[in-house]
Structures are given as C-alpha cells and as structure tokens.
Enzyme design. Sequence first.
Site, PDB file in Angstrom:
ATOM      1  N   HIS A 181      41.754  40.599  29.417  1.00  0.00           N
ATOM      2  CA  HIS A 181      40.044  40.303  29.561  1.00  0.00           C
ATOM      3  C   HIS A 181      39.538  39.172  28.729  1.00  0.00           C
ATOM      4  CE1 HIS A 181      41.309  44.711  30.371  1.00  0.00           C
ATOM      5  NE2 HIS A 181      40.166  44.575  30.900  1.00  0.00           N
ATOM      6  N   ASP A 205      40.926  37.021  34.185  1.00  0.00           N
ATOM      7  CA  ASP A 205      42.315  37.298  34.042  1.00  0.00           C
ATOM      8  C   ASP A 205      42.940  38.185  35.320  1.00  0.00           C
ATOM      9  OD1 ASP A 205      42.372  37.767  30.680  1.00  0.00           O
ATOM     10  OD2 ASP A 205      40.313  37.956  31.935  1.00  0.00           O
ATOM     11  N   PHE A 251      44.661  36.104  39.454  1.00  0.00           N
ATOM     12  CA  PHE A 251      45.915  35.592  39.766  1.00  0.00           C
ATOM     13  C   PHE A 251      46.401  36.090  41.112  1.00  0.00           C
ATOM     14  CE2 PHE A 251      45.469  33.786  35.745  1.00  0.00           C
ATOM     15  CZ  PHE A 251      45.788  32.408  35.992  1.00  0.00           C
ATOM     16  N   PRO A 252      45.920  37.546  41.253  1.00  0.00           N
ATOM     17  CA  PRO A 252      46.509  37.968  42.604  1.00  0.00           C
ATOM     18  C   PRO A 252      45.917  37.321  43.796  1.00  0.00           C
ATOM     19  CG  PRO A 252      45.984  39.676  41.083  1.00  0.00           C
ATOM     20  CD  PRO A 252      45.630  38.590  40.496  1.00  0.00           C
ATOM     21  N   GLU A 300      42.202  41.673  44.714  1.00  0.00           N
ATOM     22  CA  GLU A 300      41.728  40.288  44.616  1.00  0.00           C
ATOM     23  C   GLU A 300      41.954  39.310  45.795  1.00  0.00           C
ATOM     24  OE1 GLU A 300      43.100  41.964  42.031  1.00  0.00           O
ATOM     25  OE2 GLU A 300      41.357  42.358  40.956  1.00  0.00           O
TER      26      GLU A 300
END
Lengths: 411, 332
Positions: free
Chosen positions: B124, B80, B83-84, B55
């Site tokens: 998820h 979800d 965040f990366p 991501e």
Amino acid sequence: METPYAPLKLTVPEPARRPGDESDFSYLDTGKAGEVGKPALDVDARSTYSDAARLIRVLDEDGVAHGPWAEGLDEAALTRGLRAMVRTRAFDARMVKAQRQGKTSFYVQCLGEEAIAVGQQLALRSGDMSFPTYRQQGLLMAQDYPVRDLMNQIYSNEEDPLKGRQLPILYSARDYGFFTLSGNLATQWPQAVGWAMASAIKGDTKIATAWIGDGATAEGDFHSGMIFASVYKPPVILNVVNNQWAISSFTGIAGGLAATFAEKSIGYGVPALRVDGNDFLAVLAVSRFAAERTRRGYGPLLIEWVTYRKGAHSTSDDPSQYRPKDEGEKWPLGDPIDRLKDHMLKQNMLTERDYEAMVKDAEDEMRTAEAEAEAIGLVSEGNGASAKYLFEDIYADMPGRLKEQRQKAGY
Amino acid sequence: MIDALREAHDVMLQRDEDVIVFGEDVGYFGGVFRVTHGLQKKFGSQRVFDAPINEGGIVGAAIGMAAYGLKPCVEIQFADYIFPAYDQITQEMARIRYRSNHQFSCPVVIRTPTGGGIFGGQTHSQSPEACFTHVSGVKVVMPSTPYDAKGMLISAIEDPDPVIFFEPKRLYNGPFDGHHDKPVKPWSKHPDGHVPEGYYTVPLGKADVRREGSDVTVIAYGTMVYVALAAAEEAGIDAEVIDLRSLIPLDLETLVESVQKTGRCVIIHEATQTGGFAGELMALIQERALYHLEAPMVRVCGWDTPYPHAQEWAYLPGPDRVVRALREVMEA
C-alpha cells in the site's frame, strides 16, 4: 515413516493423437443438424445450460438444412457469404505464397475457419465495432475492404495504412468497425466489453463483438472481460473460436475438455450457444440472433464456434510436428466453403459454372491487387514505409524529447 | 487535496457528458479515500459507478470506452494494485494511437494513490511511477498541492492521450513539514491549500519552481517536494527547489536552466533508487549541462528494498538525508 498415501501425480492432458497416429475426433460429439432448438431472444444463462455441450448445426452431411435455425436464411446473404469466403481463401493463399517467396516475413491464414468471421459480419450493422484476433480477416472481406490496402500493410510499404508500424495482418480499420489489432492475446476481450458499456452508457444502439481463441481463454483478460460482461450486461457478442489448436497446444491445455467454453460462460451468468463453425448457415443464423438479442438490450451472449485450424498457426509454424498430418481432412465438420457450395448447388442457388467464375474472379482480384501492392514496395526489399513515421502519432502532439530524437535520426 | 480532486471530477463531469468515472468502491461509497464521494449521487450510476476487483478489466474496459469516444477517468485503489493492469496500460493503452495511425485514440485517465508515509507496508506504499516512464505513449504526472491536483486533473481529463495520475496519499489530507514522523496539518491552514472554485487548468509537462535559489538545484515531486523544502531550510543553503509535477512529458528546459545557474543538483524521490526516474534525470542533465556542473549530481531515493512496514521512516528519504546530500554537493 510409512504413509498410507500413494505418491501424487500431476495431470498433463494430451491430445488423442500425435504425428504418426490415426486422427481421432471421438471426443467431439457433433450431434445432428437441426436438433438443437432456438431459444427466446431474452434467454437467460441457466436456460442455455442444457444445450451448452451440444452443437447448433443447420446443414447435414448431404447439404440439407434442418431445424428452426434454418428459417429465414435468404439466398442473397448466402451468396454474399460464399463470395466473401472464397475471396478470403484466395487472399490467404496468395499471401501465404507471398511469404514463401520472401515478400513478407509473416502471414496468418484462417483456412477452414472462413465461415465464422464472414457469417458474423453479415449480421452486423454499420457503426458496430469488432475487436478481432488475427484470424478474422473475413470481417473485412465481407465488407469489401480494399484488399490492396491489406496487402500494403502486409508489405509495410509507403501506402500501408498503418505506416509500417504493425506486424503484417494486425490491421486497423475504424470505418469498417474493425478495432486496431493487438498481437497480445486476450487483451481486446475486456476492451470490447468496455466499448459496449460505452454504447449502453450513451443510450446508443450500436453493439460490439469480442473475439478470442480457445487457447487465449486461459488468459486473465478472458475472465476480466467475462466478469465485466456479467456485471454490467453491455451489448456485446463474445466469440470464442475453438479451433482445437493454440500453436501446438491442444484445447485440453486451455481447460477446454473440463467444460466446453459455452459451459464456462454460464458460470458467469452469460448465456451461451455452441455452434458448428464450419456451417455457414448456422453461423449466420446464430449471429443474427445474437446481434438482435444484444441490440435489443438483453445483454451479452457468448458463442463458442467449434471449428478446426486447418493450416499452420502462422507461416512460422509447422503443425506436422505435433498433430497427425491428415487431421484437417478428417475433421468431422468438413470444410465451410464446400458445405455451403454443396447446399447452394442443391437448392439451385448456384451452378458449378457460377462457382468456378467466383473462384476465378477472386484469384484474379488477388493477383492484380498483389501486383499493385508489390509495385508500391516491399519492406523485405528495402522499400518499406519511411522511417519518419517512426516518431509520429505516439502522442497527439510530439513532445520535445521525441522531436529531438527524430532530428537525431535525421528526419 | 481530496476535495480538490473531487472538485476536478465534479467540474469535468458537468462540463463534458463524455466523462465517465469508475473503479473499485468509487460509486456509492465514494472511494476508500473519498475522492469521488457524492459524485454518484449527483451524476447518477451511468456516469459514476463501482467496478469489480479487476484492474486489468478496469483499464481494458476504459480503453474500449475511449475507443467509442468517451473520456473514462478510472481509479486504481492503490498504485500497488496497478500491476494486474500493466499489460493493458503499457502494450494497449499506450499504443492505440500509434498502431492504428490515429484511427483510434485513448484519452483515459488512471488515477491512483501512490507512495508511503501512511504505514501501508509492502502493498500500500510503493511508488511505481518509473515503470511507466519507460513506456512510449502514456503521460505520467504527480501533483504535490491541492491547487495543482485540481488543475492538473482537469488537464489530464481533457488530454487527448492516456495519463497516469499519481496522487501522493501522504498529501491527501494536508501538507507536512518534511519530517515523516510528524503528523500532517490540515490543508486549510496552509497557503498551498487554497483552491479556486470552478474550472481552471494547470498544464501537464510544466515544472514549478517552488523556492528560488542560486547554490544548488533540488528536483523532487509529490511528497518529496516538502522534504526538499524542509531540507533546504535546515541546511541553510540557497537551494532552488523544483517540483517536477510531470515526469512525462518532462520540462527539461526548466531543470537544465536551473542547473546551469546553480552548477549543482540533488534529485529526490521515494521510489527505489535502481532504475528510478532520478537516474534518467541525471543522464539528461549531464548531456546538457555537464560543463556547468561544479560537483557530481547526487540522488536521494528509497533504498533498493521492498517497501517495509516497521522501518518506514528509515526507508523514506527525509530532510536529514537530503541535508547531507546538499552539504556533499556544496563541499565537492
């Protein structure tokens, strides 16, 4: 209960020498000038593996050029490179002094690494885009970007091109192919790859250059960029500047002793070259090769530039606390300006008098520009860029809540 | 809503050759929710393609593409997983324009399915929108109808600034009656399911009054709009239900006007309560309408727990909790 196993122990790598010790660079095999050959333009990753631990060098210790990488290096480019390096060093010296005098809070010099950015810039074309870190001021110097504007940014005054919003040295110069600098490490590595992907998607012939330090290769973004470069093969030159130190952490803490950064690249299927970064001729030759290969559509190439961060990490750092004082002097690859100068003197491309004039011109230029920038204002003396700029350019159009806050702030 | 989102992509890929679509599984397969189904076949793999499971790399590359002059529209497979990419979004994408003084901008759209109600468990089903409302420089939006989804996505792609486009995945296949434990119905049988063909836009930053009323203002967005509508019916209260649609920029005017009219306010979201966007809305409204308020404002949110699996219906605000809140503010 008795166990047949001895207690385990964590490995924490340590540099060969600490303050008080004699400098020791025995870990670095410098090899000989001219011994690493030149690959074909369309070289694949595996074919570069045998050389990924060795150094491409052109100049030997006596300033003589050797080997296939020495071919076709023109005097005009060497003269331009020397002048840009001298100017970069003069600029750095002036700004370090300005920081010591309290004119700015912060400065980052590239002492000892001047050849890398300057040499690569000379291999690029107008319209290419570099995604630099904070030690590539040479990219701008090699293009004669107005140093007064750089100083205005360092002083965050009213004529700061970035309106006082950025930390000194985090420049942005789109017209010079210089992407806006981030203070966060490695973030711009995948961005450079993305820019290059865009160029390929549009069928353009422009290329991108990505920059990262040896320490920051430990960031996830390094691997993000590598996987995108590996998969899509966009036109990007991936530069790892291995200057041995990430503030006080030596290269081994970023995994740089387990495999060279060039070797790591090959695991991604991205060919890699490892170069003496203090050898301007090698830098220029390899950069030209990389740019040509990339622009011809053969995909990305990683270059590990082996160099040494001679100065402190920044003006807020004191390297005498973590490494031998004379390490910079003992660095086996020497000083990039001295080495190029020496070569040019021997080739009769330069006289001592020319060189002295070049140094004096650079110092005069920096002194004059500094006086002009200082006259415009210093944020340290309360003459920074207007606070009205604080609220602008966050969005294309200022949202209502920001307008309200701006009014509240009195602008 | 999936078809509407696909149509928005289709329209923009046709209209503007700088629009590029990529993300995990979005190319050949057309996305795990099939939003981009058929687009690669139609527009080719130079414009619609799969990305590595990375991501940070997806958003980082999109930023670089935007700096070149493209308009990347990327998918993060589930909110979800965003965040990366958080560092790239909050410290890079959001600030490119500001820190470069307009030399570069970042017209990136990040689409991502959000929220619960699909038995997705902790990884998820989360609703991380508030994490991005705290950041200057990005827009944060969430449609609740297919019509809005298409019009707002077209607006987002045309927007000169970065937009995080949250898609409530419980609404992908149809609306529901507000009761989480009942199945969704097909959009084709719902008046909100009608989506005009071709190009049209729904502006970002404009709330939608979904039900007019004079007793209490109920503010919701995404899936919770349907919970709010159901609760208003069930409580038998003349509630005005506002679909926020856009958290940033915020249509504060519509909210304040409504609260000044009704004197009461209930705010609903499915994200955890503490630090959630409801708190910000309450602060803004009390700054502007405190003396119009006849009762303390009440928020109905997800509990301050990680998103659970078996206890999903207990976690998500439902009409019963909202009805209680409505009665509470009416009786205060």
